[in-house]
Motif scaffolding. Structure first.
Motif, PDB file in Angstrom:
ATOM      1  N   ALA A 243      -0.803  14.063  -1.107  1.00  0.00           N
ATOM      2  CA  ALA A 243      -2.048  13.418  -0.696  1.00  0.00           C
ATOM      3  C   ALA A 243      -3.078  13.414  -1.813  1.00  0.00           C
ATOM      4  N   SER A 244      -3.255  14.551  -2.504  1.00  0.00           N
ATOM      5  CA  SER A 244      -4.242  14.602  -3.587  1.00  0.00           C
ATOM      6  C   SER A 244      -3.811  13.739  -4.763  1.00  0.00           C
ATOM      7  N   ARG A 245      -2.499  13.717  -5.039  1.00  0.00           N
ATOM      8  CA  ARG A 245      -1.989  12.830  -6.099  1.00  0.00           C
ATOM      9  C   ARG A 245      -2.286  11.379  -5.767  1.00  0.00           C
ATOM     10  N   ASN A 246      -1.999  10.970  -4.538  1.00  0.00           N
ATOM     11  CA  ASN A 246      -2.247   9.587  -4.126  1.00  0.00           C
ATOM     12  C   ASN A 246      -3.736   9.241  -4.193  1.00  0.00           C
ATOM     13  N   ALA A 247      -4.570  10.191  -3.771  1.00  0.00           N
ATOM     14  CA  ALA A 247      -6.014   9.951  -3.816  1.00  0.00           C
ATOM     15  C   ALA A 247      -6.487   9.746  -5.247  1.00  0.00           C
ATOM     16  N   HIS A 248      -5.984  10.561  -6.147  1.00  0.00           N
ATOM     17  CA  HIS A 248      -6.368  10.415  -7.555  1.00  0.00           C
ATOM     18  C   HIS A 248      -5.860   9.095  -8.124  1.00  0.00           C
ATOM     19  N   MET A 249      -4.643   8.691  -7.752  1.00  0.00           N
ATOM     20  CA  MET A 249      -4.121   7.410  -8.229  1.00  0.00           C
ATOM     21  C   MET A 249      -4.982   6.262  -7.736  1.00  0.00           C
ATOM     22  N   VAL A 250      -5.371   6.291  -6.469  1.00  0.00           N
ATOM     23  CA  VAL A 250      -6.251   5.243  -5.935  1.00  0.00           C
ATOM     24  C   VAL A 250      -7.562   5.202  -6.709  1.00  0.00           C
ATOM     25  N   ASP A 251      -8.077   6.382  -7.057  1.00  0.00           N
ATOM     26  CA  ASP A 251      -9.322   6.440  -7.820  1.00  0.00           C
ATOM     27  C   ASP A 251      -9.147   5.838  -9.209  1.00  0.00           C
ATOM     28  N   LEU A 252      -8.031   6.141  -9.856  1.00  0.00           N
ATOM     29  CA  LEU A 252      -7.767   5.563 -11.182  1.00  0.00           C
ATOM     30  C   LEU A 252      -7.660   4.045 -11.100  1.00  0.00           C
ATOM     31  N   ILE A 253      -6.984   3.552 -10.077  1.00  0.00           N
ATOM     32  CA  ILE A 253      -6.875   2.102  -9.901  1.00  0.00           C
ATOM     33  C   ILE A 253      -8.260   1.485  -9.728  1.00  0.00           C
ATOM     34  N   GLY A 254      -9.070   2.116  -8.884  1.00  0.00           N
ATOM     35  CA  GLY A 254     -10.414   1.605  -8.653  1.00  0.00           C
ATOM     36  C   GLY A 254     -11.277   1.624  -9.894  1.00  0.00           C
ATOM     37  N   ARG A 255     -11.113   2.636 -10.734  1.00  0.00           N
ATOM     38  CA  ARG A 255     -11.936   2.766 -11.945  1.00  0.00           C
ATOM     39  C   ARG A 255     -11.492   1.853 -13.076  1.00  0.00           C
ATOM     40  N   TYR A 256     -10.181   1.640 -13.211  1.00  0.00           N
ATOM     41  CA  TYR A 256      -9.696   1.020 -14.448  1.00  0.00           C
ATOM     42  C   TYR A 256      -9.066  -0.356 -14.288  1.00  0.00           C
ATOM     43  N   LEU A 257      -8.706  -0.785 -13.082  1.00  0.00           N
ATOM     44  CA  LEU A 257      -8.106  -2.108 -12.964  1.00  0.00           C
ATOM     45  C   LEU A 257      -9.071  -3.191 -13.429  1.00  0.00           C
TER      46      LEU A 257
END
Length: 485
Positions: A243-257
């Motif tokens: 869950a924490s890994r997925n949350a961080h991935m979503v955050d990276l997508i939101g920040r850098y896409l």
């Protein structure tokens, strides 16, 4: 930006500080620009991210025609004995190649990974050696594989940067098969399995690619996201939970896409080598030729087209004495001509010139070796290549000369000299002024009974200059190691 799923949100730095196993990396797959990195070159355990390379090799076999999607693979006692996660294939039972692909992409099946390995190379050990060779040919020089599934092995190591390269390469090299990483569920023998990648269908634009976990690695994830004309590959390693890994991935997508560039792609395809004619992939269309030569301008484009029409080597007849150099040049010219005709969707006339020049150099080296001479390091030209093909192969190849002294940097080791030259040419094109005075060269080395070709630059005044060049290359998603001569 609105995402189709809600997770707890971490700032990248906060997440990283919370876990010593963490590594993160985000790259713009259209330009090659690194958008985010944190401990991207630190050694990590890949866990089931390993299966990305298992599938890469399987896709190679499909494109060679050695296997078909309906071919059946037989399970050994050894393969069936692998611990979960698995689908429970029994010794002597068979599975179709397409189902085997889904078993890895969806279920992350450890047993089927070994079924694939044994079918292709005869043993998992031999298959792992091929996996490592393939990784190095893609520039993943910090990666070593010891098994086909990612089960614990202290010698099986990788980096977040290398895993991004692998995800990128799967997308580039195998568009026909990459879709399997977006499969939501898979049914085999009456049982349905749901994809372990919970971001599929929940975060807009996510189209793969793989999760992984063992206790030593933490929770890993490589993600491909294509949305609004942009494309990124993101890697998170070492999460404390899924869950924490997925949350961080979503955050990276939101920040850098949104920081990725939309529109036409400018980065070369991430492919190990120019394939033989029967192996040419149905690759995604690249930029138009004029766009590929934009750096050089119209004069360069005109010169390249003229070079394509240069006279071919004389055709060999039965009465002629066999000429291995001429044969190698003809073979490479035929490969490049097929690419120029658009057979692989990457129409690139410069590839013809590159392949002819490379074939001549390689054939001369082969003839010299056959006469008993040891292969010597080959020094590439001091100047940056004027042209480069879609795969990054430079078109100027010099005569061998003395190996320069001083500090070197190494950016890769590949099974072929052509692959090493391609890597060097791409580095020169992308690194800027830090390589202006450096001399690129390839160096053969024997390892485990096989020859690898190191891709190196020489001519640095000292450690500081070599490390500065490495720092720049790492910004451009190259691996790099500074070495004294």
């Amino acid at each position: 930006m609105i995402l189709a799923v809600t997770f707890f949100v971490f700032a990248p730095g906060d997440f990283a500080l919370a876990n010593a196993k963490y590594a993160g990396f985000v790259i713009d797959a259209k330009t090659g620009e690194v958008l985010y990195e944190d401990r991207a070159d630190a050694q990590r355990y890949p866990a089931s991210l390993t299966k990305m390379m298992t599938l890469y090799v399987l896709f190679e076999e499909l494109e060679k025609g050695n296997l078909r999607l309906d071919s059946r693979l037989k399970a050994s006692q050894y393969a069936a004995s692998k611990p979960p996660t698995k689908i429970g294939i029994r010794p002597g039972q068979t599975i179709r190649v397409e189902d085997a692909i889904k078993a890895l992409a969806v279920r992350s099946a450890n047993d089927v990974s070994v079924v694939i390995a044994e079918a292709i190379e005869g043993s998992e050990k031999a298959f792992a050696r091929r996996m490592t060779r393939t990784a190095h040919s893609l520039g993943m020089i910090s990666t070593t594989f010891r098994n086909a599934n990612g089960l614990p092995n202290s010698e099986q190591k990788t980096t977040a940067r290398d895993m991004a390269k692998l995800g990128w390469a799967l997308h580039d090299r195998f568009p026909r098969y990459f879709k399997y990483f977006n499969t939501r569920s898979f049914t085999w023998k009456g049982r349905t399995y749901r994809n372990t990648n919970r971001l599929l269908g929940r975060v807009k634009g996510v189209n793969g690619i793989k999760t992984g976990y063992i206790r030593a690695s933490g929770f890993n994830l490589v993600t491909s996201v294509e949305r609004d004309g942009r494309h990124i590959i993101a890697v998170v390693m070492g999460g404390r939970s899924g869950a924490s890994r997925n949350a961080h991935m979503v955050d990276l997508i939101g920040r850098y896409l949104d920081k990725a560039r939309p529109g036409l792609r400018t980065a070369p395809l991430l492919v190990a080598e120019v394939p033989a004619p029967e192996r040419l992939p149905a690759a995604r269309p690249m930029l138009a030729f004029a766009a590929n030569t934009a750096r050089g301008g119209p004069l360069d484009a005109q010169a390249a087209i003229l070079a394509v029409s240069a006279p071919q080597p004389k055709q060999q007849t039965a009465a002629d004495d066999y000429d291995p150099i001429a044969a190698r040049i003809r073979e490479a010219s035929e490969v490049a001509q097929l690419a120029y005709a658009g057979g692989d969707g990457r129409s690139d006339p410069i590839a013809l010139l590159a392949a002819r020049a490379e074939a001549k150099a390689a054939a001369m080296a082969s003839a010299e070796t056959a006469q008993g001479a040891a292969p010597a390091p080959k020094i590439l030209p001091d100047a940056r290549p004027r042209y480069a093909s879609a795969t990054g192969i430079g078109v100027r190849f010099p005569e061998p000369k003395a190996l320069p002294r001083g500090w070197h940097i190494q950016i890769g080791a590949t099974p072929s000299e052509a692959g090493a030259r391609s890597l060097l040419a791409r580095a020169q094109n992308e690194a800027g002024s830090v390589l202006n005075s450096a001399s690129p060269f390839t160096e053969p080395v024997k390892k485990n009974g096989e020859t690898l070709y190191r891709a190196r630059f020489a001519g640095f005044a000292g450690k500081k200059e070599a490390r500065a060049a490495c720092a720049r290359l790492k910004q451009k998603s190259f691996s790099c190691l500074a070495l004294p001569n």
